[in-house]
Scaffold this motif. Sequence first.
Motif, PDB file in Angstrom:
ATOM      1  N   HIS A  77       0.839  -1.211   0.000  1.00  0.00           N
ATOM      2  CA  HIS A  77       0.000   0.000   0.000  1.00  0.00           C
ATOM      3  C   HIS A  77       0.865   1.249   0.000  1.00  0.00           C
ATOM      4  N   SER A  78       2.001   1.159   0.625  1.00  0.00           N
ATOM      5  CA  SER A  78       2.875   2.327   0.639  1.00  0.00           C
ATOM      6  C   SER A  78       3.498   2.548  -0.744  1.00  0.00           C
ATOM      7  N   VAL A  79       3.809   1.477  -1.459  1.00  0.00           N
ATOM      8  CA  VAL A  79       4.349   1.601  -2.826  1.00  0.00           C
ATOM      9  C   VAL A  79       3.273   2.126  -3.793  1.00  0.00           C
ATOM     10  N   VAL A  80       2.073   1.574  -3.710  1.00  0.00           N
ATOM     11  CA  VAL A  80       1.011   1.919  -4.680  1.00  0.00           C
ATOM     12  C   VAL A  80       0.262   3.189  -4.280  1.00  0.00           C
ATOM     13  N   GLY A  81       0.166   3.452  -2.978  1.00  0.00           N
ATOM     14  CA  GLY A  81      -0.536   4.656  -2.531  1.00  0.00           C
ATOM     15  C   GLY A  81      -2.043   4.574  -2.661  1.00  0.00           C
ATOM     16  N   ASN A  82      -2.605   3.348  -2.601  1.00  0.00           N
ATOM     17  CA  ASN A  82      -4.058   3.212  -2.782  1.00  0.00           C
ATOM     18  C   ASN A  82      -4.844   3.127  -1.481  1.00  0.00           C
ATOM     19  N   ALA A  83      -4.150   3.090  -0.342  1.00  0.00           N
ATOM     20  CA  ALA A  83      -4.899   3.037   0.924  1.00  0.00           C
ATOM     21  C   ALA A  83      -4.066   3.614   2.060  1.00  0.00           C
ATOM     22  N   GLU A  84      -4.762   4.254   2.963  1.00  0.00           N
ATOM     23  CA  GLU A  84      -4.132   4.785   4.173  1.00  0.00           C
ATOM     24  C   GLU A  84      -3.968   3.636   5.163  1.00  0.00           C
ATOM     25  N   ILE A  85      -2.753   3.392   5.619  1.00  0.00           N
ATOM     26  CA  ILE A  85      -2.547   2.248   6.516  1.00  0.00           C
ATOM     27  C   ILE A  85      -2.121   2.658   7.925  1.00  0.00           C
ATOM     28  N   GLU A  86      -1.809   3.931   8.097  1.00  0.00           N
ATOM     29  CA  GLU A  86      -1.194   4.338   9.366  1.00  0.00           C
ATOM     30  C   GLU A  86      -2.012   3.986  10.606  1.00  0.00           C
ATOM     31  N   ASP A  87      -3.295   4.250  10.571  1.00  0.00           N
ATOM     32  CA  ASP A  87      -4.112   4.059  11.772  1.00  0.00           C
ATOM     33  C   ASP A  87      -4.974   2.796  11.675  1.00  0.00           C
ATOM     34  N   LYS A  88      -4.493   1.793  10.921  1.00  0.00           N
ATOM     35  CA  LYS A  88      -5.347   0.625  10.685  1.00  0.00           C
ATOM     36  C   LYS A  88      -4.823  -0.652  11.364  1.00  0.00           C
ATOM     37  N   HIS A  89      -5.777  -1.493  11.756  1.00  0.00           N
ATOM     38  CA  HIS A  89      -5.449  -2.861  12.146  1.00  0.00           C
ATOM     39  C   HIS A  89      -5.602  -3.731  10.904  1.00  0.00           C
ATOM     40  N   ILE A  90      -4.773  -4.745  10.803  1.00  0.00           N
ATOM     41  CA  ILE A  90      -4.808  -5.593   9.612  1.00  0.00           C
ATOM     42  C   ILE A  90      -5.287  -6.985  10.009  1.00  0.00           C
ATOM     43  N   VAL A  91      -6.212  -7.514   9.219  1.00  0.00           N
ATOM     44  CA  VAL A  91      -6.698  -8.880   9.422  1.00  0.00           C
ATOM     45  C   VAL A  91      -6.541  -9.622   8.099  1.00  0.00           C
ATOM     46  N   VAL A  92      -5.877 -10.770   8.131  1.00  0.00           N
ATOM     47  CA  VAL A  92      -5.708 -11.562   6.910  1.00  0.00           C
ATOM     48  C   VAL A  92      -6.823 -12.615   6.860  1.00  0.00           C
ATOM     49  N   GLY A  93      -7.259 -12.953   5.645  1.00  0.00           N
ATOM     50  CA  GLY A  93      -8.350 -13.920   5.491  1.00  0.00           C
ATOM     51  C   GLY A  93      -8.105 -14.890   4.350  1.00  0.00           C
ATOM     52  N   THR A  94      -8.961 -15.947   4.310  1.00  0.00           N
ATOM     53  CA  THR A  94      -8.909 -16.891   3.195  1.00  0.00           C
ATOM     54  C   THR A  94      -9.655 -16.248   2.017  1.00  0.00           C
ATOM     55  N   GLY A  95      -8.950 -15.361   1.312  1.00  0.00           N
ATOM     56  CA  GLY A  95      -9.586 -14.528   0.294  1.00  0.00           C
ATOM     57  C   GLY A  95     -10.407 -13.427   0.938  1.00  0.00           C
ATOM     58  N   SER A  96     -10.825 -12.445   0.140  1.00  0.00           N
ATOM     59  CA  SER A  96     -11.628 -11.379   0.729  1.00  0.00           C
ATOM     60  C   SER A  96     -13.066 -11.837   0.972  1.00  0.00           C
ATOM     61  N   SER A  97     -13.487 -12.932   0.375  1.00  0.00           N
ATOM     62  CA  SER A  97     -14.838 -13.463   0.644  1.00  0.00           C
ATOM     63  C   SER A  97     -15.012 -13.791   2.114  1.00  0.00           C
ATOM     64  N   GLN A  98     -13.999 -14.454   2.673  1.00  0.00           N
ATOM     65  CA  GLN A  98     -14.103 -14.812   4.089  1.00  0.00           C
ATOM     66  C   GLN A  98     -14.097 -13.558   4.970  1.00  0.00           C
ATOM     67  N   LEU A  99     -13.335 -12.550   4.537  1.00  0.00           N
ATOM     68  CA  LEU A  99     -13.268 -11.308   5.307  1.00  0.00           C
ATOM     69  C   LEU A  99     -14.564 -10.517   5.206  1.00  0.00           C
ATOM     70  N   PHE A 100     -15.241 -10.628   4.081  1.00  0.00           N
ATOM     71  CA  PHE A 100     -16.545  -9.977   3.934  1.00  0.00           C
ATOM     72  C   PHE A 100     -17.513 -10.536   4.986  1.00  0.00           C
ATOM     73  N   LEU A 101     -17.550 -11.861   5.106  1.00  0.00           N
ATOM     74  CA  LEU A 101     -18.405 -12.471   6.131  1.00  0.00           C
ATOM     75  C   LEU A 101     -17.939 -12.090   7.533  1.00  0.00           C
ATOM     76  N   ALA A 102     -16.628 -12.095   7.731  1.00  0.00           N
ATOM     77  CA  ALA A 102     -16.080 -11.717   9.044  1.00  0.00           C
ATOM     78  C   ALA A 102     -16.534 -10.303   9.411  1.00  0.00           C
ATOM     79  N   ALA A 103     -16.525  -9.403   8.432  1.00  0.00           N
ATOM     80  CA  ALA A 103     -16.933  -8.017   8.695  1.00  0.00           C
ATOM     81  C   ALA A 103     -18.419  -7.946   9.042  1.00  0.00           C
ATOM     82  N   LEU A 104     -19.251  -8.710   8.341  1.00  0.00           N
ATOM     83  CA  LEU A 104     -20.687  -8.714   8.674  1.00  0.00           C
ATOM     84  C   LEU A 104     -20.896  -9.170  10.111  1.00  0.00           C
TER      85      LEU A 104
END
Lengths: 389, 389
Positions: free
Chosen positions: B81-108
């Motif tokens: 994200h720092s190379v591409v500049g497409n998202a602010e990461i400074e104040d974020k927690h990061i959660v890894v998932g089995t694809g973003s599909s699993q993270l979509f459900l996790a977020a719900l």
Amino acid sequence: MVVAKDSYSPDSNGIILSPITNSIINLDQGDPVVFEPYWKKRSDEYATVIKGNDLMSYMSNPSDVCWFMLPETKDAIKRIHSVVGNAEIEDKHIVVGTGSSQLFLAALFALCPSDSPQPINVVAQAPYYSEYQDQIRFLSSRLFQWDGDAALYDKNEPYIELVCSPNNPDGVIQEPVVKSEAKGKLIHDLAYYWPQYTPITHKADHDIMLFTFSKSTGHAGSRIGWALVKDVEVATKMTRFLQLSSIGVAKDSQTRFVKIIGALCDSYNNFGSAESELFFQYGKRRMRERWEKLRAAIEQSKIFTAANYPKAFCNFTNESSETYPGFAWLKGEEGIEDAKSYLRKLNILVREGNRFGAGQNHVRVTMLGPDDVFNELLARLSNAKRDVV
Amino acid sequence: MVVAKDSYSPDSNGIILSPITNSIINLDQGDPVVFEPYWKKRSDEYATVIKGNDLMSYMSNPSDVCWFMLPETKDAIKRIHSVVGNAEIEDKHIVVGTGSSQLFLAALFALCPSDSPQPINVVAQAPYYSEYQDQIRFLSSRLFQWDGDAALYDKNEPYIELVCSPNNPDGVIQEPVVKSEAKGKLIHDLAYYWPQYTPITHKADHDIMLFTFSKSTGHAGSRIGWALVKDVEVATKMTRFLQLSSIGVAKDSQTRFVKIIGALCDSYNNFGSAESELFFQYGKRRMRERWEKLRAAIEQSKIFTAANYPKAFCNFTNESSETYPGFAWLKGEEGIEDAKSYLRKLNILVREGNRFGAGQNHVRVTMLGPDDVFNELLARLSNAKRDVV
């Protein structure tokens, strides 16, 4: 409960801690690192190489029920069961999952009709694996609900019975116990039905059987599980669940599974292999040693007891032997009503009995952790006194 | 619908087919194999080696909110994200998932209180990604329910709005649209906010942002996604969901992600790299070429049209350019009311408009498939006649 400062606690039912933090030893989770030395010695022989352009597609085999399963994964699963003789595979469909936890959920969704007027009751004989109810309760599904101890089930409503054998937490060989006349379905969790834990007395042959890489060889970090399923409709619906949950299962881990299981089977098929060098023989030796040491330690202080397991003939190792479960299910003797709190005073973290539908005089202690933690457990247990301040 | 014999069809809404079966070409799924030639040319440079005893534990970092995420995974996510500049990461927690599909459900699950008296309504502006409603409906949760088009939402009840940008299926840059005064929460699905698809105009900065390895570099088979999350409580509950669903995320795939993202970032940080040899430049060239060819083909037969996208300045590539979405959202012109059936007669499989909450005169066509399938699509579209028997 005091949680070590450098560790993270999602909530009181899902604490994840390091094996050792300051003087606190954690034997709550069943992280199977006990087998790591075996693989370390064969680090290169069992190495997996994945090139930059390998395994990029979602798709593995569109002609299989489980379209995201690599054909090599399927072959490896068939081969390991054929080498060990612990499951009938001939008439089964195979579904691969992100560990057997994901397959457990897939099986629940597959067995519950989406138009059921009320949730299906899910039960397991106590003491039962604590995560079953945690998983079910967290999901809050309209399709199924946790209903506790299978031995007490007497409703005239459809149910699903979970049969974990050898059982987590207590290592007992299980059969279904529900006596209700209602329509029931079974899920067999056979995560520990491998020769290092228990004699392989027969080829298991049930409607849905769950297995996992984590407990078979100790590669928990890869998150590979598999289900052997009789009914193609059930296997199809399980696959649909896995598609909607995570669009399949990591192919990098599938590839590593194929490499490790393949080489392990080779070692058994190669008549030049020394028996002491074979994985399941190594694993069984490790488990037996640990169980002998644990029994000696609790015998010394007489605060806890552990059940004895009947001997049986193992068709795989060709010898009669005991069960050496992945967990010890310890019972606090007289005066120890709250076994978890007692051990907490000795800076030992374990999982308490009521999480498994049992009394608080019981605790589950992992037998699969690192050597230093296990040895520290032995030292503390053997020196334990009835009164701890 | 005729399904090719050697393919497996789980159900009518979840057909998984080979790219080509006999003369049928499948452009339904978004399997991102278009980028494979880039990685093939660098097959060894981007290779991952995993030794027999590597990554065996469930645990990665007990001091992180997301305890199963390798520290190297977290570093790689921050770095890309720092190379591409497409998202602010400074104040974020990061959660890894089995694809973003699993993270979509996790977020719900993380956004819906477990004691809510009624399910939270989940909405997305039409046309919306078809899998959102399929995932939600399959789960049948008491905690949330699908409520359709966000633009029509006028209930005075709590809601979650999904904002997919650039949007799947139509490539449009999206903002939240719900006008209700009820309490709403947002999930931003930014799977396609990468320079090969769209100009990077700003660092995205939202409460929950989902990204995926599948669409960033094309490594879909690895099933790695990640969420950038502002609120630690939400990140914690998402992690708890992932723990209960699958006890974390395959470490073999995490390791491969670290290797590939690391080397990709190195190539941008190394001033000796020729621009034409860099991944995102390659990807953008591929997408632009395909879009130019597709526009020429549909222009020739005049059966379908595709929207034009506004130009914008991309901070990453330092040039003004169009959006080249991962899918074409084609509109059947006069007389083509059922665009999917029309294309089916040309032996072209696509996803129909009503799966996305849109009219049947629309279809979604993947722009990410193999060259032979894409070229066959061009040939069939450019020669298409209004009347097909």
